[in-house]
Design an enzyme around this catalytic site. Structure first.
Site, PDB file in Angstrom:
ATOM      1  N   SER A 136       0.834  -1.212   0.000  1.00 39.62           N
ATOM      2  CA  SER A 136       0.000   0.000   0.000  1.00 39.62           C
ATOM      3  C   SER A 136       0.862   1.253   0.000  1.00 39.62           C
ATOM      4  O   SER A 136       1.994   1.233   0.517  1.00 39.62           O
ATOM      5  CB  SER A 136      -0.883   0.023   1.252  1.00 39.62           C
ATOM      6  N   TYR A 175      -3.480  -1.737   9.807  1.00 35.38           N
ATOM      7  CA  TYR A 175      -3.357  -1.960   8.365  1.00 35.38           C
ATOM      8  C   TYR A 175      -1.966  -1.541   7.877  1.00 35.38           C
ATOM      9  O   TYR A 175      -1.299  -2.275   7.148  1.00 35.38           O
ATOM     10  CB  TYR A 175      -4.453  -1.166   7.662  1.00 35.38           C
TER      11      TYR A 175
HETATM   12  N1  LIG Z   1      -8.379  -0.073  -2.812  1.00 32.42           N
HETATM   13  C1  LIG Z   1      -7.366   0.606  -2.319  1.00 32.42           C
HETATM   14  O1  LIG Z   1      -7.418   1.842  -2.189  1.00 32.42           O
HETATM   15  C2  LIG Z   1      -6.099  -0.108  -1.924  1.00 32.42           C
HETATM   16  C3  LIG Z   1      -4.955   0.670  -1.694  1.00 32.42           C
HETATM   17  C4  LIG Z   1      -3.776   0.035  -1.345  1.00 32.42           C
HETATM   18  C5  LIG Z   1      -3.746  -1.340  -1.215  1.00 32.42           C
HETATM   19  N2  LIG Z   1      -4.874  -2.074  -1.438  1.00 32.42           N
HETATM   20  C6  LIG Z   1      -4.773  -3.531  -1.305  1.00 32.42           C
HETATM   21  O2  LIG Z   1      -5.201  -4.115  -2.509  1.00 32.42           O
HETATM   22  C7  LIG Z   1      -5.591  -5.465  -2.264  1.00 32.42           C
HETATM   23  C8  LIG Z   1      -6.899  -5.745  -2.981  1.00 32.42           C
HETATM   24  O3  LIG Z   1      -7.905  -4.947  -2.409  1.00 32.42           O
HETATM   25  P1  LIG Z   1      -9.056  -4.232  -3.258  1.00 32.42           P
HETATM   26  O4  LIG Z   1      -8.890  -2.781  -3.069  1.00 32.42           O
HETATM   27  O5  LIG Z   1      -9.116  -4.803  -4.611  1.00 32.42           O
HETATM   28  O6  LIG Z   1     -10.341  -4.595  -2.373  1.00 32.42           O
HETATM   29  P2  LIG Z   1     -11.342  -5.830  -2.398  1.00 32.42           P
HETATM   30  O7  LIG Z   1     -11.970  -5.835  -1.069  1.00 32.42           O
HETATM   31  O8  LIG Z   1     -12.174  -5.739  -3.617  1.00 32.42           O
HETATM   32  O9  LIG Z   1     -10.372  -7.092  -2.582  1.00 32.42           O
HETATM   33  C9  LIG Z   1      -9.850  -7.847  -1.523  1.00 32.42           C
HETATM   34  C10 LIG Z   1     -10.096  -9.292  -1.858  1.00 32.42           C
HETATM   35  O10 LIG Z   1      -9.431 -10.120  -0.894  1.00 32.42           O
HETATM   36  C11 LIG Z   1     -10.321 -11.164  -0.545  1.00 32.42           C
HETATM   37  N3  LIG Z   1      -9.986 -11.641   0.795  1.00 32.42           N
HETATM   38  C12 LIG Z   1     -10.037 -10.949   1.954  1.00 32.42           C
HETATM   39  N4  LIG Z   1      -9.669 -11.726   2.971  1.00 32.42           N
HETATM   40  C13 LIG Z   1      -9.379 -12.941   2.455  1.00 32.42           C
HETATM   41  C14 LIG Z   1      -8.957 -14.167   3.009  1.00 32.42           C
HETATM   42  N5  LIG Z   1      -8.753 -14.320   4.320  1.00 32.42           N
HETATM   43  N6  LIG Z   1      -8.748 -15.207   2.171  1.00 32.42           N
HETATM   44  C15 LIG Z   1      -8.953 -15.087   0.841  1.00 32.42           C
HETATM   45  N7  LIG Z   1      -9.365 -13.958   0.258  1.00 32.42           N
HETATM   46  C16 LIG Z   1      -9.589 -12.894   1.066  1.00 32.42           C
HETATM   47  C17 LIG Z   1     -11.703 -10.555  -0.616  1.00 32.42           C
HETATM   48  O11 LIG Z   1     -12.704 -11.547  -0.748  1.00 32.42           O
HETATM   49  C18 LIG Z   1     -11.571  -9.665  -1.837  1.00 32.42           C
HETATM   50  O12 LIG Z   1     -11.884 -10.371  -3.018  1.00 32.42           O
HETATM   51  C19 LIG Z   1      -5.647  -5.619  -0.748  1.00 32.42           C
HETATM   52  O13 LIG Z   1      -4.484  -6.292  -0.294  1.00 32.42           O
HETATM   53  C20 LIG Z   1      -5.640  -4.179  -0.256  1.00 32.42           C
HETATM   54  O14 LIG Z   1      -5.099  -4.061   1.036  1.00 32.42           O
HETATM   55  C21 LIG Z   1      -6.054  -1.486  -1.797  1.00 32.42           C
END
Ligand SMILES: NC(=O)c1ccc[n+]([C@@H]2O[C@H](COP(=O)([O-])OP(=O)(O)OC[C@H]3O[C@@H](n4cnc5c(N)ncnc54)[C@H](O)[C@@H]3O)[C@@H](O)[C@H]2O)c1
Length: 266
Positions: free
Chosen positions: A155, A168
């Site tokens: 992140s 986080y």
């Molecule tokens: N959206 C943002 O602004 C942002 C910014 C920086 C980092 N991220 C990171 O990006 C990654 C993807 O997130 P996103 O933004 O696409 O959100 P999202 O919530 O759409 O995706 C997260 C996915 O992880 C899955 N997941 C959660 N816990 C799990 C577990 N225990 N086992 C298996 N699957 C699990 C969820 O079902 C979901 O499909 C994450 O690691 C998040 O921390 C997101």
């Protein structure tokens, strides 16, 4: 007669014949990356907690002519990770690339309003889950004597701060430190390990963390690119890092944030 302007062959797809594992592949960034990998010819194994979401991504890949295998997995459970790797290699015969992307935001609140259980849950999924995945993925690469590519989702918060992000941010900051060691340990075996550090990306996670989209206005105002990120902005970088075009990159955490962090977060 030969038409010199017409292409004589199709551009080869960049991941043709490769097997790619994507966690969190049912939504957001993971789904966008899975579609990008499939577009470039990879067979895609989709790990996620919710069957309906990863099955929907698998269906969309199949409709576009690709091949995907959904496998319900909780990435915080070591037995699930073992079973996941066994299922991928049983079905596709090998593993070439892993995008360890599943994650949760957890209880986004000041530290006095978080419980130790909140902290443990975020660490179990975002940090221990990636550690576990890398351990078994690298074991698979070594057993194949093949080399391999690992990409994890970190992140922008490892470079900045938001009030409420202590657990986080800790989970993601540790990922940036962790991969430098792992990259050193296995670069001699042709294994590359990198992180992508997204800025604020318009996904279910980001939407779920705010009351309404007006909350994004200050971020957009301070992002040189002038917008939030889209899942595809990250998915395309996850694709590129998986290709041979990124063959000399390892142990890096790559900010993909439209310039938000370098412009000085507000
Ligand atoms: N959206 C943002 O602004 C942002 C910014 C920086 C980092 N991220 C990171 O990006 C990654 C993807 O997130 P996103 O933004 O696409 O959100 P999202 O919530 O759409 O995706 C997260 C996915 O992880 C899955 N997941 C959660 N816990 C799990 C577990 N225990 N086992 C298996 N699957 C699990 C969820 O079902 C979901 O499909 C994450 O690691 C998040 O921390 C997101």
């Amino acid at each position: 007669m030969i038409n010199a302007t017409a292409p004589t062959h199709e551009t080869p797809r960049r991941l043709a014949g490769k097997v790619v594992l994507v966690s969190g592949g049912g939504t957001g960034i993971g789904r966008a990356a899975a579609l990008a990998y499939a577009r470039e010819g990879a067979n895609v194994a989709l790990a996620g907690r919710r069957a309906a979401e990863i099955e929907a991504t698998a269906r969309d890949i199949a409709l576009a002519g690709g091949d995907a295998l959904p496998i319900v997995t909780d990435v915080s459970q070591e037995d699930d990770i073992r079973r996941l790797l066994a299922a991928v290699t049983a079905h596709y015969g090998r593993l070439d690339v892993a995008f360890n992307n599943a994650g949760i935001i957890g209880n986004f609140a000041p530290i006095t309003e978080q419980s130790s259980e909140d902290f443990d849950r975020v660490i179990a999924i975002n940090l221990r889950g990636v550690w576990l995945a890398m351990k078994y993925e690298i074991e698979t690469f070594l057993a194949q004597r093949s080399g391999g590519v690992i990409i994890n989702t970190s992140s922008w918060l490892t470079h900045g701060a938001l009030a409420g992000s202590s657990s986080y941010s800790a989970s993601k900051g540790a990922l940036d430190a962790m991969i430098r060691a792992v990259a050193l340990e296995y670069s001699g075996q042709g294994i590359r390990v990198n992180n992508i550090n997204p800025g604020i990306i318009d996904t279910p996670m980001a939407r779920g963390s705010v009351a309404d989209s007006a909350a994004f206005a200050p971020f957009i105002a301070h992002t040189p690119a002038g917008r939030l990120g889209e899942s595809e902005d990250i998915g395309d970088v996850a694709l590129w890092l998986a290709t041979d075009e990124a063959r000399f990159i390892t142990g890096q955490s790559l900010l993909v944030d439209g310039g938000y962090t370098i412009a000085g977060m507000r």
